[in-house]
Design an enzyme around this catalytic site. Sequence first.
Site, mmCIF file in Angstrom:
data_model
loop_
_atom_site.group_PDB
_atom_site.id
_atom_site.type_symbol
_atom_site.label_atom_id
_atom_site.label_comp_id
_atom_site.label_asym_id
_atom_site.label_seq_id
_atom_site.Cartn_x
_atom_site.Cartn_y
_atom_site.Cartn_z
ATOM 1 N N HIS A 102 72.788 13.815 -61.770
ATOM 2 C CA HIS A 102 71.749 14.775 -61.787
ATOM 3 C C HIS A 102 71.619 14.864 -63.277
ATOM 4 O O HIS A 102 72.515 14.982 -63.656
ATOM 5 C CB HIS A 102 72.018 16.343 -60.744
ATOM 6 C CG HIS A 102 70.730 16.604 -60.900
ATOM 7 N ND1 HIS A 102 70.159 17.699 -61.714
ATOM 8 C CD2 HIS A 102 70.193 16.651 -59.652
ATOM 9 C CE1 HIS A 102 68.983 18.154 -61.395
ATOM 10 N NE2 HIS A 102 68.662 17.554 -60.365
ATOM 11 N N TYR A 152 79.182 51.335 -86.216
ATOM 12 C CA TYR A 152 78.135 50.598 -86.547
ATOM 13 C C TYR A 152 77.589 50.467 -88.470
ATOM 14 O O TYR A 152 76.366 50.919 -88.146
ATOM 15 C CB TYR A 152 77.164 51.248 -85.862
ATOM 16 C CG TYR A 152 77.192 50.291 -84.211
ATOM 17 C CD1 TYR A 152 76.820 49.957 -84.071
ATOM 18 C CD2 TYR A 152 77.445 51.707 -83.753
ATOM 19 C CE1 TYR A 152 77.854 48.710 -82.872
ATOM 20 C CE2 TYR A 152 78.362 51.190 -81.976
ATOM 21 C CZ TYR A 152 78.245 49.859 -81.951
ATOM 22 O OH TYR A 152 78.270 49.181 -80.731
ATOM 23 N N HIS A 166 65.996 27.288 -52.990
ATOM 24 C CA HIS A 166 67.239 26.956 -52.686
ATOM 25 C C HIS A 166 67.011 27.355 -51.060
ATOM 26 O O HIS A 166 67.450 26.927 -50.143
ATOM 27 C CB HIS A 166 67.824 27.370 -52.943
ATOM 28 C CG HIS A 166 68.111 26.970 -53.984
ATOM 29 N ND1 HIS A 166 68.055 27.868 -55.628
ATOM 30 C CD2 HIS A 166 68.865 25.532 -54.496
ATOM 31 C CE1 HIS A 166 67.932 26.546 -56.432
ATOM 32 N NE2 HIS A 166 68.758 25.811 -56.160
ATOM 33 N N CYS A 204 72.379 43.459 -80.747
ATOM 34 C CA CYS A 204 74.016 44.167 -80.901
ATOM 35 C C CYS A 204 73.805 43.901 -83.171
ATOM 36 O O CYS A 204 73.571 42.770 -82.916
ATOM 37 C CB CYS A 204 74.807 43.798 -80.306
ATOM 38 S SG CYS A 204 76.291 44.441 -80.216
ATOM 39 N N ARG A 256 75.609 45.614 -72.672
ATOM 40 C CA ARG A 256 76.347 46.129 -74.153
ATOM 41 C C ARG A 256 76.621 47.816 -74.043
ATOM 42 O O ARG A 256 75.543 48.493 -73.404
ATOM 43 C CB ARG A 256 75.992 46.450 -75.777
ATOM 44 C CG ARG A 256 76.460 46.767 -76.704
ATOM 45 C CD ARG A 256 77.718 46.498 -77.097
ATOM 46 N NE ARG A 256 78.490 47.346 -78.099
ATOM 47 C CZ ARG A 256 79.957 47.300 -77.251
ATOM 48 N NH1 ARG A 256 80.124 48.042 -76.337
ATOM 49 N NH2 ARG A 256 80.486 48.078 -78.762
#
Length: 517
Positions: free
Chosen positions: A77, A361, A101, A223, A176
């Site tokens: 494929h 942070y 599908h 993030c 997160r």
Amino acid sequence: MNLLTVLQGIHRLQDLSKESTEQSTSPSDAGLPSEAKSSPLPVFNYDEVTKHRSLEDGIWVTYKGGVYDITEFVAMHPGGNKILLAAGGALEPFWALYAVHDQEYVLEILSQYKVGELSVEDQKKQEDTKASDPYASDPERHPVLRVNCKKPFNAEPPSEILTESYITPHVFFFKRNHLPVPQVDPASYRLQVEGLPGGELSLSLEDLKTQFPKHTVTAAMQCAGNRRSDMNNIKEVQGLNWGVSAIGNAKWGGTRLRDVLLAAGFGPEVANWARHVHFEGLDKDVTGTAYGTSIPISKAISEEGDVLLAYEMNGEDLPPDHGFPLRVVVPGVVGARNVKWLGRIVISAEESASHWQQHDYKGFSPGTDWSKVDPKSAPAIQELPIQSAITVPADGAVIDRSEETLTVKGYAWSGGGREVVRVDVSLDGGNTWQVAQLRNGDEGETTEPSPPPGRAWAWKLWELTAPLPPQAEELEIICKAVDNSYNVQPDTILPIWNLRGLLNNAWHRVKVRVRED
């Protein structure tokens, strides 16, 4: 070729399916639970299935209790590399995204590849594992996500999926979480606003939707640890080992924070002393401490700041992992300040005292180690620097010489509302450069208009198709972005390395091998 196109490529195999169905299991078997079948095929446990994730070991998947070896299908494929994302696991989460599908001939194709049944024990195992785990009520996540931590849940999508669409579907938007996802009843939910002259203001979700105008903002969210894995490869850092996909771009809908603060009594006398706005979430640890952080009052109250109390993501209610029923969206600012499951807002002269504001942070010098780090010596991260990354091809990919050209794709974004104006791409390790084509919308669709100056909150996708360098056996592909303040990404990681692995925006590099015919 995007994932939907790949999956629709199943149509091409319809004739092949019809030729071989007489030798295969009945088509209806593929859609039946294993308990409803009397199958002579062997029974496999889930551990056995997960061992088959490559063309070398075979590609196995499960569907409604059946086990299927689709190695032959994947090999022939044209989009086999995308189908590999389901290898060793269940097809249902992937197929549920695409109505193509839900047709009989697709099951006919699948039925050719059936090799066994999944054990009843493994089918029921997931239902039986939930006990007193504080994370037991967390929402289900798509299995394509690459998990960096299960509890709390932190994961990112494969890079090749990330840039298939300008707007990131919430199922593929990076997750997160710092704590368990709280269960919030929207009917009884209240947002508390404190610290203003009029006293505490309590707002229901309905109040926010009916008493204030609705606004929408298309904004990327990243993030601070995005691309930490590259820093980790230079020298070990502390934190989740994010790749390049801890970023996403969404359409957020909700009430402007400015409107709520004005309604709660913010005025000139408050502006004389107020310097920060605190946000506190409803997610709490075992001690009852909630996730919290803060942003400058100037960003919160500015008409151009576009800070939202968002209750929608991509036109639908916020999903649980993204803050249902309400979160704050602070465009242009690090993801950590975009507090989810928002429960409390406080106007203050001081920064939030939260651990995530005071001790995490923050960025430090490459020479700072854990023996001498002083969190108070560094300001809390707010606006993020210029960033870009390559999402296609993947690092380590193999390119056929016969293809003659190579298409490179990726994203670019800059914090603080600064607009990306250029992305440079090199196929030879930085010796020569070419300019990529930028777009701020999906291919074939109307792109979004250029943003006002200082309000470029969304990312830009970029693409470059160029001839393969002659005779090269390996290519080092590099990208670097430039914003409208002419900020440019640094060329190497060492000068910006830091012990927490934050703010990595060095040139992004991938290496691919060129295979001769």
